[in-house]
Design an enzyme around this catalytic site. Structure first.
Site, PDB file in Angstrom:
ATOM      1  N   THR A 105      -3.214   3.784  -4.601  1.00  0.00           N
ATOM      2  CA  THR A 105      -4.674   3.526  -4.630  1.00  0.00           C
ATOM      3  C   THR A 105      -4.935   1.997  -4.499  1.00  0.00           C
ATOM      4  O   THR A 105      -4.588   1.307  -5.139  1.00  0.00           O
ATOM      5  CB  THR A 105      -5.244   4.176  -5.647  1.00  0.00           C
ATOM      6  OG1 THR A 105      -5.115   5.559  -5.747  1.00  0.00           O
ATOM      7  CG2 THR A 105      -6.894   3.915  -5.736  1.00  0.00           C
ATOM      8  N   GLY A 106      -6.098   1.534  -3.838  1.00  0.00           N
ATOM      9  CA  GLY A 106      -6.462   0.271  -3.737  1.00  0.00           C
ATOM     10  C   GLY A 106      -6.513  -0.443  -2.187  1.00  0.00           C
ATOM     11  O   GLY A 106      -6.050   0.349  -1.221  1.00  0.00           O
ATOM     12  N   GLY A 121       0.029  -0.470  -5.303  1.00  0.00           N
ATOM     13  CA  GLY A 121      -0.376  -1.987  -5.365  1.00  0.00           C
ATOM     14  C   GLY A 121      -0.229  -2.353  -6.957  1.00  0.00           C
ATOM     15  O   GLY A 121       0.022  -1.419  -7.648  1.00  0.00           O
ATOM     16  N   GLY A 126      -8.700   0.252 -10.015  1.00  0.00           N
ATOM     17  CA  GLY A 126      -9.410   1.194  -9.344  1.00  0.00           C
ATOM     18  C   GLY A 126      -9.480   2.386 -10.225  1.00  0.00           C
ATOM     19  O   GLY A 126     -10.109   3.572  -9.509  1.00  0.00           O
ATOM     20  N   GLU A 167      -1.333   7.460 -11.118  1.00  0.00           N
ATOM     21  CA  GLU A 167      -0.466   6.462 -10.454  1.00  0.00           C
ATOM     22  C   GLU A 167       1.080   6.491 -11.447  1.00  0.00           C
ATOM     23  O   GLU A 167       1.991   6.386 -10.863  1.00  0.00           O
ATOM     24  CB  GLU A 167      -1.028   5.097 -10.635  1.00  0.00           C
ATOM     25  CG  GLU A 167      -2.181   5.120  -9.469  1.00  0.00           C
ATOM     26  CD  GLU A 167      -2.834   3.715  -9.231  1.00  0.00           C
ATOM     27  OE1 GLU A 167      -3.647   3.341  -8.225  1.00  0.00           O
ATOM     28  OE2 GLU A 167      -3.098   3.003 -10.449  1.00  0.00           O
TER      29      GLU A 167
HETATM   30  C1  A5P Z   1      -5.749   1.433  -8.697  1.00  0.00           C
HETATM   31  O1  A5P Z   1      -6.080   2.253  -9.791  1.00  0.00           O
HETATM   32  C2  A5P Z   1      -4.855   0.143  -8.996  1.00  0.00           C
HETATM   33  O2  A5P Z   1      -3.913   0.425  -9.849  1.00  0.00           O
HETATM   34  C3  A5P Z   1      -4.756  -0.564  -7.942  1.00  0.00           C
HETATM   35  O3  A5P Z   1      -3.081   0.054  -7.369  1.00  0.00           O
HETATM   36  C4  A5P Z   1      -4.534  -1.960  -8.231  1.00  0.00           C
HETATM   37  O4  A5P Z   1      -5.728  -2.399  -8.803  1.00  0.00           O
HETATM   38  C5  A5P Z   1      -4.164  -2.773  -6.736  1.00  0.00           C
HETATM   39  O5  A5P Z   1      -5.675  -2.740  -6.026  1.00  0.00           O
HETATM   40  P1  A5P Z   1      -5.699  -3.633  -4.622  1.00  0.00           P
HETATM   41  O6  A5P Z   1      -4.452  -3.630  -3.773  1.00  0.00           O
HETATM   42  O7  A5P Z   1      -6.791  -3.393  -4.097  1.00  0.00           O
HETATM   43  O8  A5P Z   1      -5.523  -5.233  -5.480  1.00  0.00           O
END
Ligand code: A5P
Length: 226
Positions: free
Chosen positions: A25-26, A82, A97, A103
């Protein structure tokens, strides 16, 4: 192409037909999900994917990616996601997120965990830039907040943006974003937070260092870290 997209496309090269694939996610992983969708449509890639969040599921569906429910899966070949912070020993903070519970489940289930980040996510010490998000059942938030303070943290109830009141997670819970001093013993803290009644899980990812590979998108290309 920006750094997030470049690292996501590099990770997508590791995906092969027949895999059970975890989708993170992200903003970084969204490039990855789009690329997997493109490969499914244009190159006949055949993968069974598991989503880590509601937002990831929406994107995957838009991309025509076949999703299997997470409760039907005990093992993934590969999980790509991510992170908010990556320490030199590959300890992570995740959950900006709000999806850290699912996750972490996928990180546990996978054989291989690829973390894709831009170089702004690399830190010398965990906790430098991001709080640790702690997911709590709604009735427990005040009790958990008190215990997190006793553990040396500074918790803040995460607030929604286009709604009055707190963020409610995909699992119907609340998030206490908790700042800890960077010098804390993170391994001890990992267990201590999980031992608090009412806590579902949190965004410290410490148990997966051995199977974690980090790819970093930088202006001069994509490289492994460390
Ligand atoms: C989601 O809950 C997060 O763990 C994301 O994987 C993390 O914040 C990375 O997000 P971005 O790729 O948007 O920086």
């Amino acid at each position: 192409m920006d750094e997030k997209q470049a690292v996501a496309l590099e990770a997508a090269k590791l995906v092969q037909s027949g895999m059970v694939l975890g989708l993170g996610t992200g903003s970084t992983t969204s490039h990855f999900v789009r690329e997997i969708g493109r490969k499914v449509r244009d190159e006949g890639l055949k993968v069974a994917c598991v989503s880590s969040s509601f937002s990831c599921s929406v994107l995957a569906k838009e991309q025509g990616i076949l999703l299997i429910p997470v409760d039907q899966v005990s093992r993934l070949d590969l999980y790509v996601d991510g992170a908010d912070e990556v320490a030199p020993d590959k300890a992570l903070i995740k959950g900006r997120g709000g999806a850290m519970v699912s996750e972490k489940l996928l990180a546990q289930a996978c054989d291989r965990f690829i973390v894709i980040v831009d170089q702004g996510k690399l830190v010398d010490k965990l906790g430098s830039n991001f709080p640790v998000p702690v997911e709590v059942i709604p009735s427990a938030w005040l009790v958990v907040q008190k215990v997190l303070r006793a553990l040396g943290g500074t918790p803040t109830l995460r607030q929604a943006v286009k709604k009055d009141g707190p963020v409610v997670t995909d699992h119907g819970n609340l998030i206490l974003d908790t700042v800890f001093p960077t010098g804390v013993d993170w391994d001890t803290l990992d267990f201590a937070i999980n031992a608090i009644p009412g806590v579902l899980d949190h965004g410290l990812f410490l148990a997966f260092r051995k199977k974690t590979q980090v790819l970093v998108g930088a202006p001069d290309g994509v490289r492994p870290f460390p």
